[in-house]
Design a protein around this motif. Structure first.
Motif, mmCIF file in Angstrom:
data_model
loop_
_atom_site.group_PDB
_atom_site.id
_atom_site.type_symbol
_atom_site.label_atom_id
_atom_site.label_comp_id
_atom_site.label_asym_id
_atom_site.label_seq_id
_atom_site.Cartn_x
_atom_site.Cartn_y
_atom_site.Cartn_z
ATOM 1 N N LEU A 55 0.801 -1.057 -0.150
ATOM 2 C CA LEU A 55 0.064 -0.049 0.117
ATOM 3 C C LEU A 55 0.889 1.335 -0.032
ATOM 4 C CD1 LEU A 55 -2.922 1.152 0.149
ATOM 5 C CD2 LEU A 55 -2.662 1.256 2.631
ATOM 6 N N GLY A 56 2.047 1.123 0.779
ATOM 7 C CA GLY A 56 2.661 2.515 0.760
ATOM 8 C C GLY A 56 3.436 2.607 -0.520
ATOM 9 N N ASP A 61 3.589 5.524 -6.027
ATOM 10 C CA ASP A 61 3.508 5.353 -7.273
ATOM 11 C C ASP A 61 2.369 6.302 -7.891
ATOM 12 O OD1 ASP A 61 5.511 3.410 -7.526
ATOM 13 O OD2 ASP A 61 4.295 1.913 -7.559
ATOM 14 N N ALA A 62 1.260 6.311 -7.309
ATOM 15 C CA ALA A 62 0.271 7.108 -7.723
ATOM 16 C C ALA A 62 0.511 8.767 -7.493
ATOM 17 C CB ALA A 62 -0.976 6.889 -6.870
ATOM 18 N N GLU A 69 -3.627 17.019 -9.634
ATOM 19 C CA GLU A 69 -4.905 16.724 -9.669
ATOM 20 C C GLU A 69 -4.808 15.356 -9.273
ATOM 21 O OE1 GLU A 69 -3.858 18.826 -12.024
ATOM 22 O OE2 GLU A 69 -5.127 20.460 -11.293
ATOM 23 N N ARG A 70 -4.023 14.321 -9.896
ATOM 24 C CA ARG A 70 -3.972 13.022 -9.720
ATOM 25 C C ARG A 70 -3.310 12.700 -8.328
ATOM 26 N NH1 ARG A 70 -2.500 8.000 -11.990
ATOM 27 N NH2 ARG A 70 -3.041 6.466 -10.241
ATOM 28 N N TYR A 71 -2.427 13.589 -8.041
ATOM 29 C CA TYR A 71 -1.678 13.551 -6.606
ATOM 30 C C TYR A 71 -2.981 13.712 -5.675
ATOM 31 C CZ TYR A 71 1.884 14.883 -3.109
ATOM 32 O OH TYR A 71 2.518 14.876 -1.982
ATOM 33 N N ASN A 275 7.425 18.567 -4.950
ATOM 34 C CA ASN A 275 7.325 19.382 -6.107
ATOM 35 C C ASN A 275 7.804 18.775 -7.498
ATOM 36 O OD1 ASN A 275 8.606 22.237 -4.633
ATOM 37 N ND2 ASN A 275 6.369 21.614 -4.612
ATOM 38 N N LEU A 276 8.834 17.581 -7.289
ATOM 39 C CA LEU A 276 9.358 16.594 -8.265
ATOM 40 C C LEU A 276 7.806 15.665 -8.763
ATOM 41 C CD1 LEU A 276 12.123 17.690 -7.642
ATOM 42 C CD2 LEU A 276 12.860 15.127 -7.714
ATOM 43 N N GLN A 277 7.257 15.272 -7.732
ATOM 44 C CA GLN A 277 5.994 14.435 -8.190
ATOM 45 C C GLN A 277 5.095 15.207 -8.901
ATOM 46 O OE1 GLN A 277 5.205 13.085 -4.064
ATOM 47 N NE2 GLN A 277 5.425 11.049 -5.263
#
Length: 384
Positions: A55-56, A61-62, A69-71, A275-277
């Protein structure tokens, strides 16, 4: 890391160094095992993984999609298991424990009370459960030999219409664990100016607030947060780099907004890994924090969402030390910046700087010098 560089800390020293955190989301820092257990207790059956380790990894990954928005979608799962008093109490207590174990001595942790009402709690019950959890976490940390102080920031969702209500809530609890106010959520299409009534109310009450601005959206978001709303700090603010020009010869020119932010010492709650994500920076080496530090902006280092980024304050500093060869002096500079910018009274901030932060770094620097002296002595003896 280059051990010969004066003051460059080891990972162990980074972890032991006193750190100050201003931008951390309660619903973005849960332990995966806690999510699994709380989901089982409340009957939430929509977790993508039931094994804590998997789960972590799923959360990280998500969150690596490059889209804010996906974050933000990952929070559906964490908020779903934070709907009861016991769950909120547990999450808050574990948050304080985890931060303290990582060397954080002062933290401001934010959350949106309006996102924790589906099981029947009132806004007041949410705030009181979280406050009690933070106090319990502080007690547990102290029993484990770690000292931390945690203040809450109450967040309003910028796409909703409850900002004034949450601002009033923050003001009612300002002497009971809550230190300020924030708005969060997707910036595009939801400017902070939609919530001017909340900000005007807080200013009339002489209360503190920060605004998520300059992360996914650019300079207009920062300008509105400062000039229309009167924010004390900028949540992220990383896009201020768009108003800074670096010529081929290295000459740096600040635009009017960037110069204003620096001149007014407006704190930037920078969150490098996050910020990278979300695509605000392409790599640690290209993250604006390096330039902002050189230009002496009021830059601070933060985690944003420890679960989604798989990070901690120590990991954030490790990345910066590896990338920019920062020393203990640099770490202290960022930490003092953060403590100066906290939403607690001036005398309490000063006491934390003089009694906790500076002595902690002085001890680490003395330790580093002792080790370097010992290495030099051994080397000289070996060649004599």
């Amino acid at each position: 890391m280059k051990s010969e560089t004066p003051g460059v800390p080891t990972p162990d020293q980074i972890k032991r160094a006193p750190k100050v955190l201003l931008h951390d989301h309660l619903d973005g820092g849960l332990r995966p095992a806690t999510i699994v257990e709380l989901a089982r207790e409340c009957g939430y059956g929509q977790l993508p993984e039931s094994d804590p380790e998997k789960l972590g990894l799923w959360f990280r990954d998500a969150a690596d999609s490059g889209s804010l928005e996906r974050y933000l979608e990952t929070f559906d799962h964490t908020c779903a298991v934070m709907q009861t008093r016991d769950a909120l109490f547990r999450v808050a207590a574990e948050c304080a424990e985890d931060l303290a174990a990582d060397g954080v001595v002062y933290a401001e942790v934010r959350y949106a009370p309006e996102q924790h009402l589906t099981a029947g709690l009132t806004l007041e019950e949410v705030v009181e459960a979280v406050n009690e959890g933070f106090r319990e976490g502080e007690r547990r940390a102290l029993a484990a030999g770690d000292r931390i102080r945690v203040g809450a920031l109450l967040t309003a969702m910028r796409h909703a219409a409850r900002a004034l209500e949450i601002a009033e809530l923050a003001n009612r609890y300002r002497d009971n664990g809550v230190v300020g106010f924030d708005i969060a959520g997707a910036e595009a299409g939801h400017p902070p100016t939609r919530h001017l009534d909340a900000f005007e109310y807080l200013k009339r009450e002489n209360n503190h607030f920060t605004i998520h601005a300059g992360e996914a959206f650019g300079l207009p978001s920062i300008w509105q947060a400062l000039q229309w709303c009167g924010a004390d700090r900028l949540g992220h603010g990383v896009r201020i780099i768009d108003d800074i020009d670096v010529a081929d010869d290295g000459t740096v020119t600040l635009g009017r907004l960037a110069a204003y932010v620096r001149d007014k010492r407006i704190p930037l709650e920078l969150c490098p890994s996050s910020n990278l994500q979300t695509g605000a920076a392409a790599s640690y080496a290209e993250h604006p924090i390096g330039l902002l530090r050189r230009l002496h902006f009021r830059a601070t280092v933060n985690t944003d969402n420890r679960l989604m980024s798989g990070t901690s304050m120590s990991r954030e500093f490790e990345h910066l030390v590896d990338t920019f060869h920062y020393t203990l002096d640099d770490m202290q500079w960022f930490t003092v910046n953060a403590m100066k910018s906290a939403f607690i009274p001036f005398d309490e901030r000063l006491a934390m700087i003089n009694d906790v932060v500076k002595p902690g770094y002085a001890e680490l620097k003395a330790e580093w010098l002792f080790r370097q002296t010992a290495v030099t002595s051994e080397s000289s003896a070996a060649h004599s």
